[in-house]
Design a protein around this motif. Sequence first.
Motif, PDB file in Angstrom:
ATOM      1  N   UNK A  74      47.713  39.530  61.982  1.00  0.00           N
ATOM      2  CA  UNK A  74      47.567  39.681  60.131  1.00  0.00           C
ATOM      3  C   UNK A  74      48.260  38.718  59.449  1.00  0.00           C
ATOM      4  N   UNK A  75      47.828  38.900  58.408  1.00  0.00           N
ATOM      5  CA  UNK A  75      48.061  37.786  57.120  1.00  0.00           C
ATOM      6  C   UNK A  75      48.532  38.530  56.106  1.00  0.00           C
ATOM      7  N   UNK A  76      49.445  37.845  55.315  1.00  0.00           N
ATOM      8  CA  UNK A  76      49.943  38.578  54.082  1.00  0.00           C
ATOM      9  C   UNK A  76      48.976  39.027  53.065  1.00  0.00           C
ATOM     10  N   UNK A  77      49.133  39.968  52.309  1.00  0.00           N
ATOM     11  CA  UNK A  77      48.075  40.430  51.167  1.00  0.00           C
ATOM     12  C   UNK A  77      48.100  39.261  50.150  1.00  0.00           C
ATOM     13  N   UNK A  78      46.924  38.921  49.896  1.00  0.00           N
ATOM     14  CA  UNK A  78      46.897  37.899  48.794  1.00  0.00           C
ATOM     15  C   UNK A  78      47.538  38.466  47.501  1.00  0.00           C
ATOM     16  N   UNK A  79      48.383  37.740  46.969  1.00  0.00           N
ATOM     17  CA  UNK A  79      48.917  38.187  45.648  1.00  0.00           C
ATOM     18  C   UNK A  79      47.766  38.330  44.434  1.00  0.00           C
ATOM     19  N   UNK A  80      48.127  39.339  43.670  1.00  0.00           N
ATOM     20  CA  UNK A  80      47.369  39.462  42.199  1.00  0.00           C
ATOM     21  C   UNK A  80      47.661  38.198  41.322  1.00  0.00           C
ATOM     22  N   UNK A  81      46.559  37.690  41.031  1.00  0.00           N
ATOM     23  CA  UNK A  81      46.709  36.561  40.120  1.00  0.00           C
ATOM     24  C   UNK A  81      46.200  37.239  38.540  1.00  0.00           C
ATOM     25  N   UNK A  82      46.277  36.323  37.703  1.00  0.00           N
ATOM     26  CA  UNK A  82      45.892  36.877  36.222  1.00  0.00           C
ATOM     27  C   UNK A  82      44.388  37.134  36.115  1.00  0.00           C
ATOM     28  N   UNK A  83      43.634  36.342  37.010  1.00  0.00           N
ATOM     29  CA  UNK A  83      42.127  36.399  36.825  1.00  0.00           C
ATOM     30  C   UNK A  83      41.451  37.789  37.345  1.00  0.00           C
ATOM     31  N   UNK A  84      42.373  37.764  38.436  1.00  0.00           N
ATOM     32  CA  UNK A  84      41.846  39.303  39.138  1.00  0.00           C
ATOM     33  C   UNK A  84      42.588  40.357  38.562  1.00  0.00           C
ATOM     34  N   UNK A  85      43.718  40.466  38.054  1.00  0.00           N
ATOM     35  CA  UNK A  85      44.036  41.510  36.991  1.00  0.00           C
ATOM     36  C   UNK A  85      43.313  41.911  35.938  1.00  0.00           C
ATOM     37  N   UNK A  86      42.711  40.730  35.160  1.00  0.00           N
ATOM     38  CA  UNK A  86      41.830  40.815  34.098  1.00  0.00           C
ATOM     39  C   UNK A  86      40.453  41.390  34.564  1.00  0.00           C
ATOM     40  N   UNK A  87      40.031  40.981  35.715  1.00  0.00           N
ATOM     41  CA  UNK A  87      38.538  41.426  36.075  1.00  0.00           C
ATOM     42  C   UNK A  87      38.847  43.000  36.736  1.00  0.00           C
ATOM     43  N   UNK A  88      39.896  43.225  37.173  1.00  0.00           N
ATOM     44  CA  UNK A  88      40.083  44.976  37.604  1.00  0.00           C
ATOM     45  C   UNK A  88      40.192  45.575  36.353  1.00  0.00           C
ATOM     46  N   UNK A  89      41.056  45.104  35.207  1.00  0.00           N
ATOM     47  CA  UNK A  89      40.986  46.013  34.022  1.00  0.00           C
ATOM     48  C   UNK A  89      39.766  46.096  33.637  1.00  0.00           C
ATOM     49  N   UNK A  90      38.737  44.863  33.385  1.00  0.00           N
ATOM     50  CA  UNK A  90      37.351  44.998  32.958  1.00  0.00           C
ATOM     51  C   UNK A  90      36.464  46.072  33.560  1.00  0.00           C
ATOM     52  N   UNK A  91      36.730  46.158  34.812  1.00  0.00           N
ATOM     53  CA  UNK A  91      35.769  46.991  35.528  1.00  0.00           C
ATOM     54  C   UNK A  91      36.378  48.391  35.708  1.00  0.00           C
ATOM     55  N   UNK A  92      37.819  48.644  35.447  1.00  0.00           N
ATOM     56  CA  UNK A  92      38.017  49.994  34.989  1.00  0.00           C
ATOM     57  C   UNK A  92      37.737  50.491  33.523  1.00  0.00           C
ATOM     58  N   UNK A  93      37.586  49.408  32.678  1.00  0.00           N
ATOM     59  CA  UNK A  93      37.332  49.865  31.345  1.00  0.00           C
ATOM     60  C   UNK A  93      35.833  50.170  31.402  1.00  0.00           C
ATOM     61  N   UNK A  94      34.934  49.400  31.973  1.00  0.00           N
ATOM     62  CA  UNK A  94      33.563  49.874  32.072  1.00  0.00           C
ATOM     63  C   UNK A  94      33.407  51.104  32.557  1.00  0.00           C
ATOM     64  N   UNK A  95      34.092  51.759  33.643  1.00  0.00           N
ATOM     65  CA  UNK A  95      34.143  53.083  34.229  1.00  0.00           C
ATOM     66  C   UNK A  95      34.543  54.203  33.255  1.00  0.00           C
ATOM     67  N   UNK A  96      35.240  53.795  32.020  1.00  0.00           N
ATOM     68  CA  UNK A  96      35.778  54.807  31.207  1.00  0.00           C
ATOM     69  C   UNK A  96      34.943  54.811  30.089  1.00  0.00           C
ATOM     70  N   UNK A  97      34.042  53.789  30.010  1.00  0.00           N
ATOM     71  CA  UNK A  97      33.189  53.681  28.560  1.00  0.00           C
ATOM     72  C   UNK A  97      32.055  54.439  28.840  1.00  0.00           C
ATOM     73  N   UNK A  98      31.784  55.459  27.759  1.00  0.00           N
ATOM     74  CA  UNK A  98      30.333  56.012  27.761  1.00  0.00           C
ATOM     75  C   UNK A  98      29.307  55.305  27.393  1.00  0.00           C
TER      76      UNK A  98
END
Length: 129
Positions: A74-98
């Motif tokens: 097994x390998x260590x989990x990849x750390x959360x980068x700023x770009x991945x955090x932005x992409x995750x926030x955008x995806x969650x925002x899209x799921x919340x937008x009617x």
Amino acid sequence: MSPAFGKCFDPTGARYGIPTYPWRLAPDGYMTRRQLRARGLRPGGQQVAAQIMRRSSRRKAGVAIAYLYRVDLARPVRPMTAGRARALAAAMRARRTCPQCQRDAGYCIPRSLGACVTCAYPDTDSTAA
């Protein structure tokens, strides 16, 4: 040995193709994905090394299976980068937008409705409790 235990015990992999152990009796050095994640690890591209099996009345096949991975590979989990955090926030925002009223509902829109509750049920009075 009970019949249920015997069906699930195949450490050589002759019956199922990979080593199979009864529930909670896997040898040391093997973990499920969730167990690896709890330790900050990921499978890292390795193949399934073994499986654990138990009887289940909820499953169509009558058994529940969990795949096991080797801890030493097994390998260590990849750390959360700023770009991945932005992409995750955008995806969650899209799921919340009617899609109808274009407002942030404050919760994930149910796929069964396809819109926020206010747009999905416009005739009901939302102030009555």
